[in-house]
Motif scaffolding. Structure first.
Motif: not given
Lengths: 264, 262
Positions: B44, B47, B51, B53-56, B191, B194, B198-200, B203
């Motif tokens: 992370f 990453i 960036v 933020r990731v998924g907020g 999984t 994470y 991140v899912f929308h 899902w």
């Protein structure tokens, strides 16, 4: 050579007998792949780009990582560890064949079948090129790619064969194999493309053999490195193969001297 | 209860003696385990170099998420995870399970906690190190009102993990080996390192409500950081209580069908 051909076929037959394991693994890896794709969609949704990777390239990278997981595996280390721990190894010692050859061809048989299983996905991968990036566009590049894969497979085998043989000196090396498997996974680029890591980690990775097993072949498929990079990497790959071979033989020599075949 | 705690201690001691008998591989394996804990943070960090933020979630929040996952993973691996996903199918295959049935101790307890892997305590120590690191970089205050829901949520996450593994382990009474299924579940559980956000779309509903992988780390970390409504904790409690009840029922059903085949 005929006996190893037979072992190769037995490797395929054994894998066919437990084909359920493949599909279970396939679903598991598909789940991990989906989560990673969602993760990257969320990351790229922030409007940024990671290094020189577009979203399409990143998805291609992780798709290839998932496909590679079926043919570049760590299973040989666990197999050898179990053979030593359970005393099964003795049956191979009295047979007129080399244990390393036996394991190599069995693994090759297993991976060949796994390759056949994932072949339809590879074909989809090639056909649906709107979603993926594919950089092998000449017969020469295909030839180099085959060479790359053969060497990557051999190097990976020797790394995990060595880890398995270490079980001679331990009660069980499952923890060791698992832990070092993760390190191998990290430095082979299974977690994140190596050129996205901080510089000091990239430097560490350059002194290790792992990037030749997954990261570089994938970069080659994606067209992010050219044939010259492959040729330049050849001496290092061969040196690591020789080191892997020597270490494995040395560990085998020492281990088999103290092996008592009592099992558990 | 006292007897079971004493048994747990004896299992743990025996396991550690077993592992430390070969010091060289022990320390190499420890190094591997520590690396396993550090790798997600590096992933992370790489990453978040690019960036914000990731998924907020920002980096500090993701670090809490990873530390939560690693803490739960350590607890599961030290106690029930390997026992149920690897050792139980093995004991069914080689006939050792028959001896287990004759022991004056609960079969489910023995099957779940036979090998307390103190070796993985090294991972737990690393997880503690991760928390110290987080408290240094995190700029929110931890108090009773966010720590208590976090603690309960961790327990719920662990109970959910146990229920899943128990269901899977119970299938090994019918199959030759359930190890493949054990690996399958490991892959899925992993999984939850994470953020589930991140899912929308559909899902997201799946990972939050139907197959709630979000219980494993997104829920506890989210509660600690005030990113998840406490109402969701109530849903998680009801869901996991029911799941655990059904898992134990399934285990008993499977046990009744055991034929001592070896």
């Amino acid at each position: 050579m005929a006996k190893y051909w037979l072992i190769f076929k037995l490797g395929i037959q054994r894998e066919l007998a437990f084909r359920g394991n493949f599909f279970v693994r396939f679903v598991s890896l598909l789940t991990s792949w989906s989560v990673l794709v969602y993760l990257w969609l969320a990351i790229y949704g922030e409007g940024k780009q990671l290094g020189d990777y577009s979203l399409k390239e990143m998805i291609t990278y992780y798709t290839l990582i998932t496909l590679f997981s079926f043919i570049i595996t760590q299973s040989v280390a666990y197999q050898i560890s179990d053979d030593i721990r359970e005393g099964q190894l003795v049956q191979y010692l009295i047979k007129p064949l080399k244990y390393i050859g036996h394991q190599f061809f069995k693994e090759l048989g297993r991976n060949t079948l796994n390759f056949l299983y994932i072949l339809p996905i590879i074909i989809i991968f090639l056909v649906k090129n709107a979603y993926f990036v594919f950089g092998i566009d000449t017969p020469w590049k295909f030839f180099y790619f085959i060479g790359f894969m053969v060497l990557a497979h051999l190097l990976n085998f020797l790394i995990f064969y060595f880890l398995g043989v270490i079980s001679f000196f331990s009660h069980t090396s499952h923890g060791l194999i698992y832990g070092w498997g993760l390190i191998e996974g990290f430095f082979s680029g299974k977690l994140v493309p190596l050129n996205l890591l901080p510089d000091w980690l990239q430097q560490v990775g350059n002194y290790l053999p792992f990037k030749f097993t997954v990261y570089m072949p994938i970069m080659f498929i994606m067209g992010k490195i050219d044939s010259r990079a492959f040729i330049n990497a050849l001496p290092a790959i061969f040196i690591w193969i020789i080191i892997g071979w020597l270490l494995s033989r040395f560990a085998w020599y020492l281990g088999s001297k103290k092996y008592e075949a009592y099992g558990q | 209860m006292k007897r079971y705690l004493k048994l747990l201690w004896l299992f743990a001691k025996r396991s550690l003696i077993d592992q430390m008998a070969y010091r060289g591989t022990f320390f190499l394996a420890v190094l591997g385990k520590v690396s396993r804990m550090v790798i997600p943070f590096i992933f992370f960090q790489a990453i978040f170099l690019k960036v914000p933020r990731v998924g907020g979630w920002n980096y500090q929040e993701i670090a809490v998420l990873i530390a939560t996952y690693l803490t739960l993973e350590s607890l599961a691996v030290i106690t029930f995870h390997r026992n149920l996903s690897y050792y139980l199918p093995d004991s069914l295959r080689n006939g050792e399970f028959d001896f287990l049935l004759t022991k004056p101790v609960g079969t489910l307890f023995f099957s779940s906690f036979k090998a307390i892997d103190f070796f993985d305590l090294t991972s737990a120590i690393t997880a503690v190190g991760a928390w110290i690191y987080i408290f240094k970089i995190l700029d929110i205050s931890i108090n009773f009102f966010n720590f208590l829901p976090f603690f309960i949520a961790c327990f719920i996450g662990l109970a959910f993990w146990y229920g899943l593994i128990l269901c899977l382990a119970s299938t090994s009474f019918w199959t030759i080996t359930a190890t493949g299924l054990g690996r399958f579940l490991e892959g899925i559980i992993r999984t939850s390192r994470y953020p589930a956000t991140v899912f929308h779309g559909h899902w997201r509903n799946v990972v939050f409500y139907i197959f709630p992988l979000a219980f494993m780390s997104t829920l506890p970390a989210g509660l600690l950081l005030g990113k998840i409504q406490p109402f969701y904790l109530l849903y998680a409690f009801i869901f996991v209580s029911l799941a655990l009840y059904l898992s134990v029922k399934f285990w008993k059903y499977a046990l009744r069908h055991y034929q001592s085949a070896a």
